[in-house]
Design an enzyme around this catalytic site. Structure first.
Site, PDB file in Angstrom:
ATOM      1  N   LYS A   1       0.938  -0.735  -0.385  1.00 22.13           N
ATOM      2  CA  LYS A   1       0.356  -0.629   0.264  1.00 22.13           C
ATOM      3  C   LYS A   1       0.881   1.396  -0.005  1.00 22.13           C
ATOM      4  CE  LYS A   1      -4.450  -1.825   1.507  1.00 22.13           C
ATOM      5  NZ  LYS A   1      -5.683  -1.576   2.311  1.00 22.13           N
TER       6      LYS A   1
ATOM      7  N   LYS B   1     -10.783  -2.827  -4.186  1.00 23.34           N
ATOM      8  CA  LYS B   1     -11.384  -1.510  -4.276  1.00 23.34           C
ATOM      9  C   LYS B   1     -10.486  -0.797  -5.420  1.00 23.34           C
ATOM     10  CE  LYS B   1     -12.946  -2.359   0.507  1.00 23.34           C
ATOM     11  NZ  LYS B   1     -13.562  -1.897   1.410  1.00 23.34           N
TER      12      LYS B   1
ATOM     13  N   LYS C   1      -5.457  -9.677  -6.931  1.00 30.09           N
ATOM     14  CA  LYS C   1      -5.913  -9.539  -6.490  1.00 30.09           C
ATOM     15  C   LYS C   1      -6.960  -8.393  -6.683  1.00 30.09           C
ATOM     16  CE  LYS C   1      -6.061  -7.598  -2.269  1.00 30.09           C
ATOM     17  NZ  LYS C   1      -5.724  -7.086  -0.743  1.00 30.09           N
TER      18      LYS C   1
END
Ligand code: TYM
Length: 333
Positions: free
Chosen positions: A114, A201, A198
């Site tokens: 991230k 969102k 993956k």
């Protein structure tokens, strides 16, 4: 044996099929077992580890509650609340951050992913995110935590933090070490555009995921456009190893039907993708369209959603307040 279940979902919008098949579907089954005590938290403190628009955040908190209910969680049986409403979570995270070690957090792969290349610019909250997650779980003496595969490392860290606190303060079993509940076969749903990534969102392309608010037409269209390979569908699990998109789509199909990969493989072996995709769209629309409609309906019932959160807050507050009080005594405050 009765289980104490805890899990959380971030209200960052675009809840998708990965969240559903990897986690929420399991929440519903656990909620339906009369023996379990379940707590499902809208983890809005986690959401702000990256920038959020305040208006959207408020809406997404309600939408997450609406999603829980639309998927089948009964708010009379399970506690549903927002993390920010219960101060014990922030406080617990601080107390536990004095027990957790930098070295442990430095190993977290989700932070690395991230934060990207520029770690210096990531928020401190993003780095200490798993400590807050440990507080969430430990405050309620949770025994089992249903999550998708991507949260496994965070749960291992939570167990390490619990054990270190117990050892350091010589309070045997004060924090329970919770077990992760990760589905065996379908714990990682992948992007419809790239079977090695993956479903997420934050992926820019909306075509990469089925959102839980997508209607039937959108679902059919997204499956039509989903990436595949030129070969017909395989006849064995082994052949799927090098075919991530085929594996993912067959996994989604099997999971929706509560079936197994081997069964789905024998149903479609040798057939072409267009035939399989038609069947997959049908099953997806049948299962997901009612959920999407229910979420939209519930989003017009703001008072109902807010009452669920208020009721959950009262119950969660009471439990977590007592645990924090005991932590104070143990620490020496
Ligand atoms: P979040 O909001 O990213 O995701 C919610 C749940 O959905 C699962 N999930 C997936 N499962 C399979 N395939 C996917 N592509 C996929 N994407 C997401 C996640 O594993 C998760 O179970 N840190 C957590 C929230 C959290 C939490 C907690 C969970 C905060 N405190 C305490 C359990 C216990 C998170 O970011 O989930």
């Amino acid at each position: 044996m009765s289980k104490k279940i805890f899990s959380g979902v971030q209200p960052t919008g675009n809840l998708h099929l990965g969240n559903y098949l990897g986690a929420i579907k399991n929440f519903v089954e656990l909620n339906n077992d009369l023996e379990n005590d379940c707590i499902f938290c809208v983890v809005d403190l986690h959401a702000i580890t990256v920038k959020q628009d305040p208006k959207e955040l408020k809406n997404n908190i309600r939408e997450t509650v609406a999603t829980f209910v639309a998927c089948g969680i009964n708010p009379k049986k399970s506690i549903i609340f927002s993390q920010s409403s219960v101060p014990a979570h922030s406080e617990g995270a601080w107390l536990l951050s004095c027990v957790a070690r930098m070295g442990w957090l430095n190993r977290m792969t989700q932070f690395k992913e991230k934060a990207g290349k520029d770690k210096e610019k990531a928020s401190i909250g993003l780095f200490s995110y798993p400590v807050l997650m440990a507080a969430d779980i430990l405050l309620y003496d949770s025994t089992h935590v249903p999550v998708g595969e991507d949260q496994k490392q965070h749960l291992e860290l939570c167990r390490d933090i619990a054990q270190r606190f117990n050892n350091e303060y010589k309070v045997d079993n004060f924090f329970k070490t919770p077990e992760p509940l990760i589905q065996k076969e379908f714990s990682r749903i992948m992007s419809l555009k790239d079977g090695t990534k993956k479903m997420s969102k934050s992926e820019l392309s909306d075509l990469s995921r089925i959102n839980l608010t997508d209607d039937k037409d959108l679902i059919v269209n997204k499956i039509k456009k989903a990436k595949t390979d030129p070969l017909p569908l395989p006849s064995s699990l082994d052949e799927l190893r090098e075919r991530p998109e085929a594996k993912n789509l067959l996994g989604i199909y099997s999971s929706l039907l509560n079936s197994t990969m081997s069964k789905s493989i024998s149903e479609f072996e040798g057939k072409n993708f267009s035939e399989f995709k038609e069947k997959l769209s049908e099953v997806l629309a049948e299962k997901m369209d009612p959920i999407s409609k229910e979420i939209k309906k519930l989003m017009n019932e703001k008072r109902f959603l807010d009452e669920i959160l208020l009721d959950g807050y009262k119950k969660a507050y009471e439990i977590s307040f007592l645990k924090i009080k005991k932590m104070h005594e143990i620490i020496g405050f």
